[in-house]
Design an enzyme around this catalytic site. Structure first.
Site, PDB file in Angstrom:
ATOM      1  N   SER A  12       7.278 -13.249 -10.725  1.00  0.00           N
ATOM      2  CA  SER A  12       7.164 -12.764  -9.350  1.00  0.00           C
ATOM      3  C   SER A  12       7.598 -13.891  -8.429  1.00  0.00           C
ATOM      4  CB  SER A  12       5.735 -12.291  -9.076  1.00  0.00           C
ATOM      5  OG  SER A  12       5.643 -11.673  -7.813  1.00  0.00           O
ATOM      6  N   HIS A  39       9.070  -8.851  -9.765  1.00  0.00           N
ATOM      7  CA  HIS A  39       8.702  -8.173  -8.529  1.00  0.00           C
ATOM      8  C   HIS A  39       9.797  -8.438  -7.511  1.00  0.00           C
ATOM      9  CE1 HIS A  39       4.213  -8.554  -9.751  1.00  0.00           C
ATOM     10  NE2 HIS A  39       4.814  -7.558 -10.355  1.00  0.00           N
ATOM     11  N   ASP A 132      -0.309  -9.421 -12.350  1.00  0.00           N
ATOM     12  CA  ASP A 132       0.544  -8.502 -13.100  1.00  0.00           C
ATOM     13  C   ASP A 132       1.284  -9.283 -14.185  1.00  0.00           C
ATOM     14  OD1 ASP A 132       1.784  -6.087 -13.766  1.00  0.00           O
ATOM     15  OD2 ASP A 132       3.432  -6.425 -12.368  1.00  0.00           O
TER      16      ASP A 132
END
Length: 187
Positions: A12, A39, A132
């Protein structure tokens, strides 16, 4: 490289620079498919794969639904789509609800790769700002796959690597250069 069927990477915040550097330094004959879930902003639909492709010796694509996974290719989760690795060696895309406030969900990509490749899966978690990916990497470890976490001290944002380390013990904790060296030394 016969020990593994694929490399699956999640990242991310700060991970684009890490992935760009890794892909630019991978040896030209690297054969394993690389499946990347990062992401990204859902309203920016293009540019990321093209920028990675310029620096990589491997072809970088945003896959279509049901696209077959091939050796020597990099698959980047498209903006605003979950990406799953299927048992039949294809990728499926979905727009179902967000997971961990994210779509694409790194957990979904890593967990599906764990189910499909089991002990032949090599999973990597990079820098990022939420948890995540931690569960997905643990799923890879639980299926006897090989796991690597970016050393939190080298992460631009250490939340994602630290979240993985809270719930599992990876096989290796490495800097981005260490991860690239590891991949380049696979036989």
């Amino acid at each position: 490289m016969s020990d593994y069927k694929a490399v699956v990477i999640g990242g991310s915040a700060g991970s684009f620079a890490v992935v760009l550097k890794m892909l630019s330094k991978l040896r030209p004959d690297f054969e394993l498919p690389i499946i990347i879930c990062m992401h990204r902003l859902k309203h920016i639909r293009s540019g990321l794969a093209e920028n990675l492709d310029i620096k990589s010796s491997m072809k970088v694509v945003e896959p279509y639904d049901k696209e077959r996974i091939e050796k020597g290719k990099v698959y980047l989760a498209p903006s605003n789509y979950h990406m799953f690795v299927e048992f039949d060696g294809t990728i499926s895309l979905s727009i179902e609800d967000m997971n961990n406030q994210s779509r694409p969900s790194i957990d979904y990509t890593l967990s599906s790769a764990a189910a499909s490749y089991r002990e032949k899966c090599l999973g990597i978690i990079l820098t990022g700002a939420n948890k995540d990916g931690a569960k997905g990497l643990k799923d890879i470890a639980d299926k006897k796959g090989f796991t690597i976490v970016q050393d939190p001290k080298t992460a631009e944002v250490d939340t994602m690597p630290k979240s993985a380390l809270k719930i599992m013990q990876p096989d290796l904790i490495l800097s981005p250069d260490g991860i690239t060296d590891f991949l380049n030394n696979l036989k």
